[in-house]
Design a protein around this motif. Structure first.
Motif, PDB file in Angstrom:
ATOM      1  N   SER A  24       0.859  -1.185   0.000  1.00 28.44           N
ATOM      2  CA  SER A  24       0.000   0.000   0.000  1.00 28.44           C
ATOM      3  C   SER A  24       0.889   1.226   0.000  1.00 28.44           C
ATOM      4  N   ILE A  25       0.527   2.213  -0.804  1.00 22.33           N
ATOM      5  CA  ILE A  25       1.284   3.457  -0.877  1.00 22.33           C
ATOM      6  C   ILE A  25       0.323   4.602  -0.632  1.00 22.33           C
ATOM      7  N   GLY A  26       0.666   5.450   0.323  1.00 21.95           N
ATOM      8  CA  GLY A  26      -0.127   6.638   0.615  1.00 21.95           C
ATOM      9  C   GLY A  26       0.570   7.861   0.073  1.00 21.95           C
ATOM     10  N   ALA A  36      -5.531  12.781  -8.118  1.00 29.09           N
ATOM     11  CA  ALA A  36      -6.390  11.854  -8.861  1.00 29.09           C
ATOM     12  C   ALA A  36      -5.937  11.736 -10.317  1.00 29.09           C
ATOM     13  N   SER A  37      -5.546  12.843 -10.919  1.00 32.85           N
ATOM     14  CA  SER A  37      -5.117  12.803 -12.315  1.00 32.85           C
ATOM     15  C   SER A  37      -3.782  12.082 -12.478  1.00 32.85           C
ATOM     16  N   LEU A  38      -3.054  11.915 -11.384  1.00 33.02           N
ATOM     17  CA  LEU A  38      -1.768  11.220 -11.419  1.00 33.02           C
ATOM     18  C   LEU A  38      -1.906   9.733 -11.112  1.00 33.02           C
ATOM     19  N   GLY A  39      -3.133   9.286 -10.854  1.00 35.05           N
ATOM     20  CA  GLY A  39      -3.360   7.860 -10.632  1.00 35.05           C
ATOM     21  C   GLY A  39      -3.701   7.450  -9.215  1.00 35.05           C
ATOM     22  N   TRP A  40      -3.747   8.415  -8.288  1.00 33.37           N
ATOM     23  CA  TRP A  40      -4.050   8.104  -6.896  1.00 33.37           C
ATOM     24  C   TRP A  40      -5.550   7.963  -6.703  1.00 33.37           C
ATOM     25  N   GLY A  41      -5.945   7.131  -5.771  1.00 31.22           N
ATOM     26  CA  GLY A  41      -7.346   6.944  -5.438  1.00 31.22           C
ATOM     27  C   GLY A  41      -7.575   7.186  -3.960  1.00 31.22           C
ATOM     28  N   THR A  42      -8.793   7.016  -3.543  1.00 28.46           N
ATOM     29  CA  THR A  42      -9.177   7.199  -2.140  1.00 28.46           C
ATOM     30  C   THR A  42      -9.359   5.837  -1.487  1.00 28.46           C
ATOM     31  N   VAL A  43      -9.660   5.854  -0.200  1.00 29.32           N
ATOM     32  CA  VAL A  43      -9.895   4.603   0.512  1.00 29.32           C
ATOM     33  C   VAL A  43     -11.098   3.868  -0.077  1.00 29.32           C
ATOM     34  N   ALA A  44     -12.066   4.598  -0.617  1.00 24.58           N
ATOM     35  CA  ALA A  44     -13.222   3.954  -1.246  1.00 24.58           C
ATOM     36  C   ALA A  44     -12.795   3.141  -2.466  1.00 24.58           C
ATOM     37  N   GLU A  45     -11.782   3.622  -3.173  1.00 25.53           N
ATOM     38  CA  GLU A  45     -11.280   2.924  -4.360  1.00 25.53           C
ATOM     39  C   GLU A  45     -10.259   1.844  -4.021  1.00 25.53           C
ATOM     40  N   HIS A  46      -9.641   1.981  -2.863  1.00 35.77           N
ATOM     41  CA  HIS A  46      -8.615   1.022  -2.415  1.00 35.77           C
ATOM     42  C   HIS A  46      -8.908   0.606  -0.974  1.00 35.77           C
ATOM     43  N   LEU A  75       4.074   2.000 -10.906  1.00 31.02           N
ATOM     44  CA  LEU A  75       4.121   2.653  -9.588  1.00 31.02           C
ATOM     45  C   LEU A  75       5.239   3.676  -9.530  1.00 31.02           C
ATOM     46  N   ALA A  76       6.402   3.323 -10.062  1.00 30.05           N
ATOM     47  CA  ALA A  76       7.528   4.260 -10.065  1.00 30.05           C
ATOM     48  C   ALA A  76       7.200   5.502 -10.879  1.00 30.05           C
ATOM     49  N   GLU A  77       6.565   5.314 -12.026  1.00 31.43           N
ATOM     50  CA  GLU A  77       6.198   6.462 -12.856  1.00 31.43           C
ATOM     51  C   GLU A  77       5.191   7.362 -12.126  1.00 31.43           C
ATOM     52  N   MET A  78       4.255   6.763 -11.380  1.00 32.91           N
ATOM     53  CA  MET A  78       3.285   7.552 -10.630  1.00 32.91           C
ATOM     54  C   MET A  78       3.964   8.340  -9.506  1.00 32.91           C
ATOM     55  N   LEU A  79       4.903   7.706  -8.817  1.00 35.93           N
ATOM     56  CA  LEU A  79       5.625   8.395  -7.740  1.00 35.93           C
ATOM     57  C   LEU A  79       6.455   9.555  -8.287  1.00 35.93           C
ATOM     58  N   VAL A  80       7.154   9.322  -9.389  1.00 37.82           N
ATOM     59  CA  VAL A  80       7.984  10.367  -9.983  1.00 37.82           C
ATOM     60  C   VAL A  80       7.114  11.519 -10.484  1.00 37.82           C
ATOM     61  N   ALA A  85       5.181  17.027  -9.733  1.00 40.84           N
ATOM     62  CA  ALA A  85       4.054  17.945  -9.580  1.00 40.84           C
ATOM     63  C   ALA A  85       4.140  18.711  -8.262  1.00 40.84           C
ATOM     64  N   ALA A  86       4.731  18.080  -7.248  1.00 42.08           N
ATOM     65  CA  ALA A  86       4.878  18.733  -5.944  1.00 42.08           C
ATOM     66  C   ALA A  86       6.046  19.716  -5.934  1.00 42.08           C
ATOM     67  N   GLY A  87       6.872  19.652  -6.961  1.00 44.03           N
ATOM     68  CA  GLY A  87       7.983  20.586  -7.069  1.00 44.03           C
ATOM     69  C   GLY A  87       9.271  20.036  -6.567  1.00 44.03           C
TER      70      GLY A  87
END
Length: 87
Positions: A24-26, A36-46, A75-80, A85-87
């Motif tokens: 699990s990755i938070g 959400a546009s980067l692929g993250w979901g909420t607890v309802a989705e996961h 997963l690596a692409e989503m983290l990067v 995006a966070a700067g």
């Protein structure tokens, strides 16, 4: 395992990884990042991630699956992408 990033002179928590039976990755996305546009979901989705974190902290998360299931490259692409995006 927490991962911190350097943004604007500080080092906020960006990601938390937990690996037991499942990975699990938070994501603690800063304001202005559309997680959400980067692929993250909420607890309802996961819902499997609810056993790792409370329902609202972190808001953004992914349940990557059990042994042999996680797609490392995706997963690596989503983290990067999120870190960029966070700067």
């Amino acid at each position: 395992m927490p991962f911190y990033g350097r943004t604007g002179g500080s080092a906020p928590l960006l990601f938390g990884l937990a690996c037991g039976d499942r990975l699990s990755i938070g994501c603690f996305a800063p304001d202005g990042v559309d997680a959400a546009s980067l692929g993250w979901g909420t607890v309802a989705e996961h819902p499997g991630s609810a056993s790792v974190w409370r329902d609202d902290d972190p808001v953004w998360r992914v349940d990557a699956g059990g042994s042999g299931e996680p797609e490392g490259r995706a997963l690596a692409e989503m983290l990067v992408a999120t870190a960029r995006a966070a700067g």
